[in-house]
Scaffold this active site. Structure first.
Site, PDB file in Angstrom:
ATOM      1  N   LYS A 156      48.851  37.185  33.671  1.00  0.00           N
ATOM      2  CA  LYS A 156      48.297  39.273  33.146  1.00  0.00           C
ATOM      3  C   LYS A 156      49.129  39.771  31.945  1.00  0.00           C
ATOM      4  O   LYS A 156      50.118  39.969  31.885  1.00  0.00           O
ATOM      5  CB  LYS A 156      48.531  39.640  34.235  1.00  0.00           C
ATOM      6  CG  LYS A 156      48.039  41.224  34.265  1.00  0.00           C
ATOM      7  CD  LYS A 156      46.258  41.369  34.196  1.00  0.00           C
ATOM      8  CE  LYS A 156      46.445  42.643  35.144  1.00  0.00           C
ATOM      9  NZ  LYS A 156      46.538  43.687  36.124  1.00  0.00           N
ATOM     10  N   ARG A 234      49.905  35.666  38.041  1.00  0.00           N
ATOM     11  CA  ARG A 234      49.107  35.960  39.365  1.00  0.00           C
ATOM     12  C   ARG A 234      48.896  34.649  39.880  1.00  0.00           C
ATOM     13  O   ARG A 234      47.403  34.138  39.534  1.00  0.00           O
ATOM     14  CB  ARG A 234      48.546  36.723  39.683  1.00  0.00           C
ATOM     15  CG  ARG A 234      47.326  36.854  38.641  1.00  0.00           C
ATOM     16  CD  ARG A 234      46.293  38.310  38.451  1.00  0.00           C
ATOM     17  NE  ARG A 234      45.107  38.320  38.283  1.00  0.00           N
ATOM     18  CZ  ARG A 234      44.910  39.413  37.596  1.00  0.00           C
ATOM     19  NH1 ARG A 234      45.418  41.198  37.916  1.00  0.00           N
ATOM     20  NH2 ARG A 234      43.599  39.877  36.803  1.00  0.00           N
ATOM     21  N   ARG A 241      35.307  36.251  41.026  1.00  0.00           N
ATOM     22  CA  ARG A 241      35.083  38.183  40.883  1.00  0.00           C
ATOM     23  C   ARG A 241      33.515  37.889  41.939  1.00  0.00           C
ATOM     24  O   ARG A 241      32.765  37.622  41.013  1.00  0.00           O
ATOM     25  CB  ARG A 241      35.501  39.629  39.985  1.00  0.00           C
ATOM     26  CG  ARG A 241      37.099  39.453  39.406  1.00  0.00           C
ATOM     27  CD  ARG A 241      37.147  39.108  37.829  1.00  0.00           C
ATOM     28  NE  ARG A 241      38.140  39.618  37.860  1.00  0.00           N
ATOM     29  CZ  ARG A 241      39.582  40.136  37.457  1.00  0.00           C
ATOM     30  NH1 ARG A 241      38.776  41.111  38.267  1.00  0.00           N
ATOM     31  NH2 ARG A 241      40.256  39.953  36.860  1.00  0.00           N
ATOM     32  N   ASP A 321      33.544  44.817  39.405  1.00  0.00           N
ATOM     33  CA  ASP A 321      34.791  43.503  38.988  1.00  0.00           C
ATOM     34  C   ASP A 321      36.262  43.491  38.778  1.00  0.00           C
ATOM     35  O   ASP A 321      36.905  42.338  38.983  1.00  0.00           O
ATOM     36  CB  ASP A 321      35.137  44.078  37.301  1.00  0.00           C
ATOM     37  CG  ASP A 321      34.707  44.912  37.262  1.00  0.00           C
ATOM     38  OD1 ASP A 321      34.676  46.121  38.037  1.00  0.00           O
ATOM     39  OD2 ASP A 321      35.907  45.355  36.187  1.00  0.00           O
ATOM     40  N   ASN A 322      36.192  43.919  40.093  1.00  0.00           N
ATOM     41  CA  ASN A 322      37.499  44.237  40.773  1.00  0.00           C
ATOM     42  C   ASN A 322      37.591  43.758  42.062  1.00  0.00           C
ATOM     43  O   ASN A 322      38.767  43.434  43.125  1.00  0.00           O
ATOM     44  CB  ASN A 322      38.707  45.774  41.039  1.00  0.00           C
ATOM     45  CG  ASN A 322      38.711  46.023  39.130  1.00  0.00           C
ATOM     46  OD1 ASN A 322      39.054  45.335  38.740  1.00  0.00           O
ATOM     47  ND2 ASN A 322      38.640  47.094  38.841  1.00  0.00           N
TER      48      ASN A 322
END
Length: 568
Positions: A156, A234, A241, A321-322
């Site tokens: 990330k 992560r 997703r 998308d999350n």
């Protein structure tokens, strides 16, 4: 996707880690035909087809170690010494140019569609087509089977990708500290989540971000500040997703290219292999698999949301998308753990009421509807299966209600849900201004009277006789309910304490941690990490005094503490 059972390993070097690599996504799905083999693909562009784009991450300058997850290292079979190994540091701060074979020298980023609260969006894409949405600063660099389980590792803040929409592709230290600790904490709370592997920063590279002046109470940032960059890694079984499935469904509906429906089928089957292979038999027909996938995802998602609310977590920005299609917590951007109980609590200033604390059940249903509508494309020739999928979609609300009732019963120590008792309590919590975490933890002690519960009250109710009487009446009714069972008071209390955490990762704990980190002091991050991976345990008196207390008055409505404007 059946994983080969591995002998429990003790990985001390990247060479040893390289023995376990297996890039199922890159090997089994379609690469964007316009992708560059060397991964040097950093300018915003439309990606018209393919499941991923090859991207070489951009390393941060002179990386500096901050933290790693000892818990996850142990689960993966990594020796703790690996965290500070030079080659590991290079790889997980973005430099994969010299990783040992058969590790890939390029990573990958994926595209997805965007639906906000169930409404399809295109205009935020710079091309107004939706072909520019995707991993703007998240680059996956490794897929491996470790101790018999498949894991994907993603940087990330790993630099620009074709989906970056003109941004710099970086994450700042502030948001990286938040995400690293939140993932550690959420896992320890027993809630499905992406995991934290490592956290590195650079004191030689800064980026400019909008943020709040000290002491500001505005909802909007009032200045631009320079912040240190950081890369957190992560880890999850996959990072597929809802928006990814949605992207290919949109393309298939519009017949945008000849293989659009084939690519939708591929991503759905890959999702099943990566996330649901233990519960969906590979020998079933596509249609049967799709229905089971919808059912299993519904069950995971409803369980996830009820657990978010159980511990006082609010996602803040819960678009398609999350929303991880594997049914776990993903993307710790504008999240928050609630202090004062408020059904309308929302940590993100741009989120609106639809992502508020107790509205997360409805937001999840909107994402589930998007998911089911995407799967319909694969069943369009079979009315029987379409009708069954519609039934599954329509069942979400009732399944969610059942999960929530079970959750509230468990928080209250009840054998079965008592709606009147819960509703009366919710009204009292709002009217009294009560700390959510402290109240339920103190209630778990099963005190003799409401006096012990007043430790969680932000308002003094001693002069409000009517309110105090209502509290006493509720308390006596609750106590009568829980003690009328065959279980002892100690048994009920012990069980409640496993449901109601003592410690949650409040924003006013995080702010001093990332502020100290900005000047090279990481001890508070380590302290928070140790406390927050044991959220249900009683800890020392010193820790209790510091981290089990009411939110200080000066922090209420304070910008950057009570609310945030972006994830950075």
């Amino acid at each position: 996707m059946n994983e080969t059972k591995q002998i429990k390993q003790n990985v001390k070097t990247l060479n040893e880690l390289s023995k376990y690599v297996d890039y199922s996504l890159m090997n089994n799905l379609n690469c964007d035909p316009d992708a560059k083999e060397d991964g040097i693909d950093y300018s915003p562009r439309q990606v018209f087809s393919g499941h991923y784009v090859t991207v070489k991450p951009t390393p941060i300058k002179e990386p500096e170690y901050i933290a790693h997850s000892e818990t996850l290292f142990k689960e993966l079979g990594f020796d703790d010494s690996l965290a500070k190994d030079d080659e590991f540091t290079k790889m997980f701060s973005g430099d994969i140019s010299n990783v040992p074979d058969p590790m890939n020298k390029v990573g990958w980023a994926t595209g997805y569609a965007l639906s906000i609260y169930g409404n399809e969006y295109y205009h935020q894409c710079p091309f107004k087509t939706g072909n520019g949405y995707g991993d703007g600063r998240a680059v996956s660099i490794l897929e491996a089977v470790l101790n018999g389980k498949r894991w994907e590792m993603q940087l990330k803040g790993g630099g620009q990708t074709p989906y970056c929409r003109g941004a710099d592709g970086r994450a700042v230290l502030r948001s990286s500290v938040r995400e690293f600790l939140a993932q550690e904490h959420m896992h320890s709370l027993g809630i499905p989540t992406s995991r934290s592997l490592s956290l590195f920063t650079s004191k030689k590279e800064k980026v400019r971000r909008p943020w709040f002046s000290e002491g500001l109470y505005s909802k909007d940032p009032d200045r631009m500040i320079l912040e240190d960059v950081a890369i957190s890694t992560r880890v999850a079984p996959s990072f597929i997703r809802v928006g990814q499935v949605e992207l290919f469904a949109r393309r298939a509906r519009k017949n945008e290219y000849d293989t659009a429906k084939e690519e939708l089928e591929k991503i759905v089957l890959h999702l099943i292999d990566r996330e649901y292979s233990e519960v969906i038999d590979s020998s079933l027909s596509l249609e049967e698999k799709v229905l089971l996938l919808a059912t299993q995802f519904r069950n995971r998602l409803t369980s996830l949301i009820s657990n978010w609310i159980r511990v006082g977590y609010c996602q803040g920005n819960f678009n398609s998308d999350n929303c991880a299609a594997g049914g776990f917590t993903l993307d710790y951007g504008p999240f928050g753990f609630i202090d004062e109980f408020d059904p309308e609590y929302q940590p993100w200033t741009s989120g609106g009421g639809h992502f508020a604390f107790l509205n997360q059940t409805v937001a999840a249903e909107q994402n589930f509807n998007v998911f089911c509508n995407s799967l319909k494309v694969l069943l369009e020739s079979n009315k029987e299966y379409l009708d069954k999928l519609e039934e599954i979609k329509d069942s979400f609300e009732s399944v969610m209600k059942t999960q929530m009732e079970k959750m509230w019963a468990s928080k209250l120590g009840l054998a079965t849900y008592d709606e009147e008792l819960y509703v009366d309590l919710e009204i009292l919590l709002v009217q009294t201004s009560v700390d959510y975490t402290i109240f339920f933890r103190e209630l778990s002690q099963i005190p003799e009277s409401i006096e012990a519960l007043k430790k969680s009250f932000y308002k003094d109710i001693s002069s409000n006789t009517e309110l105090e009487n209502r509290w006493s009446q509720w308390f006596e009714k609750w106590k009568l309910s829980i003690l009328s069972t065959s279980k002892s008071k100690d048994e009920i209390s012990k069980k409640m304490k496993l449901v109601n955490p003592k410690y949650t990762l409040r924003e006013w704990f995080l702010v001093p941690a990332y502020k100290q980190a900005s000047v090279g002091k990481y001890s508070l991050i380590k302290e928070l990490q140790e406390i927050m991976i044991n959220p249900y345990l009683e800890q020392s008196k010193e820790i209790e005094e510091k981290f089990y207390s009411l939110k200080p008055t000066q922090f209420f409505n304070l910008a950057g503490v009570s609310h945030v404007s972006c994830s950075s």
